[in-house]
Write a protein that holds these residues in place. Structure first.
Motif, PDB file in Angstrom:
ATOM      1  N   UNK A  33     -16.914  29.845 -42.366  1.00  0.00           N
ATOM      2  CA  UNK A  33     -15.691  30.415 -41.823  1.00  0.00           C
ATOM      3  C   UNK A  33     -14.914  31.362 -42.368  1.00  0.00           C
ATOM      4  N   UNK A  34     -14.775  30.684 -43.848  1.00  0.00           N
ATOM      5  CA  UNK A  34     -13.791  31.496 -44.697  1.00  0.00           C
ATOM      6  C   UNK A  34     -14.564  33.179 -44.975  1.00  0.00           C
ATOM      7  N   UNK A  35     -15.846  33.081 -44.889  1.00  0.00           N
ATOM      8  CA  UNK A  35     -16.462  34.403 -45.088  1.00  0.00           C
ATOM      9  C   UNK A  35     -16.033  35.311 -43.786  1.00  0.00           C
ATOM     10  N   UNK A  36     -15.872  34.720 -42.698  1.00  0.00           N
ATOM     11  CA  UNK A  36     -15.648  35.515 -41.618  1.00  0.00           C
ATOM     12  C   UNK A  36     -14.132  35.916 -41.830  1.00  0.00           C
ATOM     13  N   UNK A  37     -13.400  35.043 -42.345  1.00  0.00           N
ATOM     14  CA  UNK A  37     -11.911  35.352 -42.453  1.00  0.00           C
ATOM     15  C   UNK A  37     -11.828  36.288 -43.494  1.00  0.00           C
ATOM     16  N   UNK A  38     -12.603  36.333 -44.483  1.00  0.00           N
ATOM     17  CA  UNK A  38     -12.491  37.375 -45.601  1.00  0.00           C
ATOM     18  C   UNK A  38     -12.889  38.872 -45.140  1.00  0.00           C
ATOM     19  N   UNK A  39     -13.898  38.827 -44.041  1.00  0.00           N
ATOM     20  CA  UNK A  39     -14.071  39.949 -43.531  1.00  0.00           C
ATOM     21  C   UNK A  39     -13.160  40.449 -42.467  1.00  0.00           C
ATOM     22  N   UNK A  40     -12.332  39.606 -41.846  1.00  0.00           N
ATOM     23  CA  UNK A  40     -11.420  40.136 -41.014  1.00  0.00           C
ATOM     24  C   UNK A  40     -10.071  39.155 -41.169  1.00  0.00           C
ATOM     25  N   UNK A  41      -9.227  39.449 -42.205  1.00  0.00           N
ATOM     26  CA  UNK A  41      -8.237  38.521 -42.568  1.00  0.00           C
ATOM     27  C   UNK A  41      -7.122  38.629 -41.544  1.00  0.00           C
ATOM     28  N   UNK A  42      -6.561  37.267 -41.129  1.00  0.00           N
ATOM     29  CA  UNK A  42      -5.676  37.255 -40.285  1.00  0.00           C
ATOM     30  C   UNK A  42      -6.033  37.452 -38.585  1.00  0.00           C
ATOM     31  N   UNK A  43      -7.172  37.684 -38.523  1.00  0.00           N
ATOM     32  CA  UNK A  43      -7.692  38.158 -37.163  1.00  0.00           C
ATOM     33  C   UNK A  43      -7.726  36.702 -36.090  1.00  0.00           C
ATOM     34  N   UNK A  44      -6.929  36.997 -35.430  1.00  0.00           N
ATOM     35  CA  UNK A  44      -6.856  35.686 -34.437  1.00  0.00           C
ATOM     36  C   UNK A  44      -7.946  34.977 -34.047  1.00  0.00           C
ATOM     37  N   UNK A  45      -8.925  35.638 -33.310  1.00  0.00           N
ATOM     38  CA  UNK A  45     -10.158  34.907 -32.937  1.00  0.00           C
ATOM     39  C   UNK A  45     -10.695  34.266 -34.117  1.00  0.00           C
ATOM     40  N   UNK A  46     -10.883  34.622 -35.279  1.00  0.00           N
ATOM     41  CA  UNK A  46     -11.512  34.138 -36.336  1.00  0.00           C
ATOM     42  C   UNK A  46     -10.745  32.600 -36.663  1.00  0.00           C
ATOM     43  N   UNK A  47      -9.424  33.165 -36.463  1.00  0.00           N
ATOM     44  CA  UNK A  47      -8.670  31.688 -36.860  1.00  0.00           C
ATOM     45  C   UNK A  47      -8.806  30.648 -36.139  1.00  0.00           C
ATOM     46  N   UNK A  48      -8.959  31.209 -34.819  1.00  0.00           N
ATOM     47  CA  UNK A  48      -9.128  30.024 -33.810  1.00  0.00           C
ATOM     48  C   UNK A  48     -10.569  29.395 -33.924  1.00  0.00           C
ATOM     49  N   UNK A  49     -11.424  30.280 -34.249  1.00  0.00           N
ATOM     50  CA  UNK A  49     -12.929  29.612 -34.800  1.00  0.00           C
ATOM     51  C   UNK A  49     -12.627  28.516 -35.827  1.00  0.00           C
ATOM     52  N   UNK A  50     -11.861  29.132 -36.773  1.00  0.00           N
ATOM     53  CA  UNK A  50     -11.960  28.016 -38.077  1.00  0.00           C
ATOM     54  C   UNK A  50     -11.135  26.913 -37.630  1.00  0.00           C
ATOM     55  N   UNK A  51      -9.886  26.783 -36.554  1.00  0.00           N
ATOM     56  CA  UNK A  51      -9.269  25.797 -36.245  1.00  0.00           C
ATOM     57  C   UNK A  51     -10.438  24.879 -35.411  1.00  0.00           C
ATOM     58  N   UNK A  52     -11.153  25.432 -34.730  1.00  0.00           N
ATOM     59  CA  UNK A  52     -12.170  24.460 -34.049  1.00  0.00           C
ATOM     60  C   UNK A  52     -12.973  23.785 -34.891  1.00  0.00           C
ATOM     61  N   UNK A  53     -13.732  24.633 -35.947  1.00  0.00           N
ATOM     62  CA  UNK A  53     -14.581  23.943 -36.856  1.00  0.00           C
ATOM     63  C   UNK A  53     -13.858  22.897 -37.798  1.00  0.00           C
ATOM     64  N   UNK A  54     -12.523  23.068 -38.153  1.00  0.00           N
ATOM     65  CA  UNK A  54     -11.996  21.862 -38.727  1.00  0.00           C
ATOM     66  C   UNK A  54     -11.772  20.792 -37.831  1.00  0.00           C
ATOM     67  N   UNK A  55     -11.637  20.912 -36.470  1.00  0.00           N
ATOM     68  CA  UNK A  55     -11.513  19.863 -35.459  1.00  0.00           C
ATOM     69  C   UNK A  55     -12.732  19.051 -35.317  1.00  0.00           C
ATOM     70  N   UNK A  56     -14.031  19.742 -35.412  1.00  0.00           N
ATOM     71  CA  UNK A  56     -15.275  19.207 -35.137  1.00  0.00           C
ATOM     72  C   UNK A  56     -15.555  18.086 -36.794  1.00  0.00           C
ATOM     73  N   UNK A  57     -14.740  18.551 -37.737  1.00  0.00           N
ATOM     74  CA  UNK A  57     -14.857  17.987 -38.970  1.00  0.00           C
ATOM     75  C   UNK A  57     -13.930  17.023 -39.037  1.00  0.00           C
ATOM     76  N   UNK A  58     -13.146  16.767 -37.924  1.00  0.00           N
ATOM     77  CA  UNK A  58     -12.204  15.676 -38.178  1.00  0.00           C
ATOM     78  C   UNK A  58     -10.837  15.861 -38.847  1.00  0.00           C
ATOM     79  N   UNK A  59     -10.472  17.100 -39.204  1.00  0.00           N
ATOM     80  CA  UNK A  59      -9.347  17.537 -39.660  1.00  0.00           C
ATOM     81  C   UNK A  59      -8.456  18.304 -38.653  1.00  0.00           C
ATOM     82  N   UNK A  60      -8.194  17.428 -37.610  1.00  0.00           N
ATOM     83  CA  UNK A  60      -7.318  18.069 -36.524  1.00  0.00           C
ATOM     84  C   UNK A  60      -5.945  18.448 -37.077  1.00  0.00           C
TER      85      UNK A  60
END
Length: 233
Positions: free
Chosen positions: A174-201
């Protein structure tokens, strides 16, 4: 069980980009000119196919999977060799819970167009849905080998890794995606969702709160968060 917000995101990412058949050449070399009536008929058919493509894509994104499946079936009557439509049809089957049919359809897509990373992304997504995680990871790796570091392939791999208990590797992608597209809203949503699945709500909600602060009362952001199932706070 209800899909997590990450699973909802993957449902959208499983869709192939709009396009025609693998290796399709709309005007083959040496083809002769057709008559005007034939040209008109071809133009009408192409217009109808494009209309159905867009309607099916919209139905899928709206989670109207029965409608999407029907529209892709109708599209394939017009364009039976359209691999992109076959990919999206199999994704619709998967979202309807018809996993065996979806897997058979993904196998056909891989056979028809092995050079297209979308066929592997979609197959990996269906395997992921059916909890065949090791297989899903291998096919996601194949998508990356064929297509390079595509964001949706990286996202899918991250989800599978998270389910396999390899959370740090998943977050690194997820951080690799953000490095390629820093601050990009769609990628940030993806990271948020990944944190959610890892229990880091809490961490996921912090990202969503940041996005809402950056884009206050933004209708498109709220629609995206709703589609991705990303909370209502």
């Amino acid at each position: 069980p209800m899909p997590t917000r990450f699973e909802r995101l993957l449902a959208v990412c499983a869709l192939a980009v709009l396009g025609a058949a693998c290796g399709d050449d709309p005007q083959p070399s040496g083809a002769t000119a057709t008559t005007a009536p034939a040209n008109d008929a071809l133009a009408t058919e192409k217009t109808t196919a494009l209309k159905k493509t867009l309607e099916a894509f919209d139905a899928y994104q709206a989670e109207k999977f029965e409608d999407a499946l029907r529209l892709y079936d109708e599209l394939l009557v017009l364009e039976p060799d359209n691999v992109k439509a076959k990919i999206n049809r199999s994704a619709s089957l998967a979202r309807l819970g018809r996993i065996a049919e979806a897997l058979a359809a993904t196998e056909e897509c891989v056979r028809l167009c092995p050079s297209d990373p979308d066929v592997y992304i979609n197959r990996a997504a269906v395997l992921n849905d059916s909890q065949r995680l090791e297989e899903a990871l291998m096919v996601a790796e194949k998508a990356l080998a064929v297509g390079g570091p595509l964001p949706k392939a990286l996202l899918l791999k991250a989800n599978v890794l998270a389910k396999l208990g390899r959370g740090e590797e998943a977050l690194a992608l997820a951080d690799k995606l953000l490095a390629a597209q820093p601050g990009q809203a769609g990628v940030l949503i993806q990271k948020a969702a990944l944190l959610d699945i890892l229990g880091r709500s809490a961490d996921a909600d912090a990202i969503i709160a940041e996005l809402r602060q950056r884009f206050p009362n933004d209708a498109s952001l709220e629609a995206t968060l709703k589609l991705r199932g990303a909370g209502s706070k």
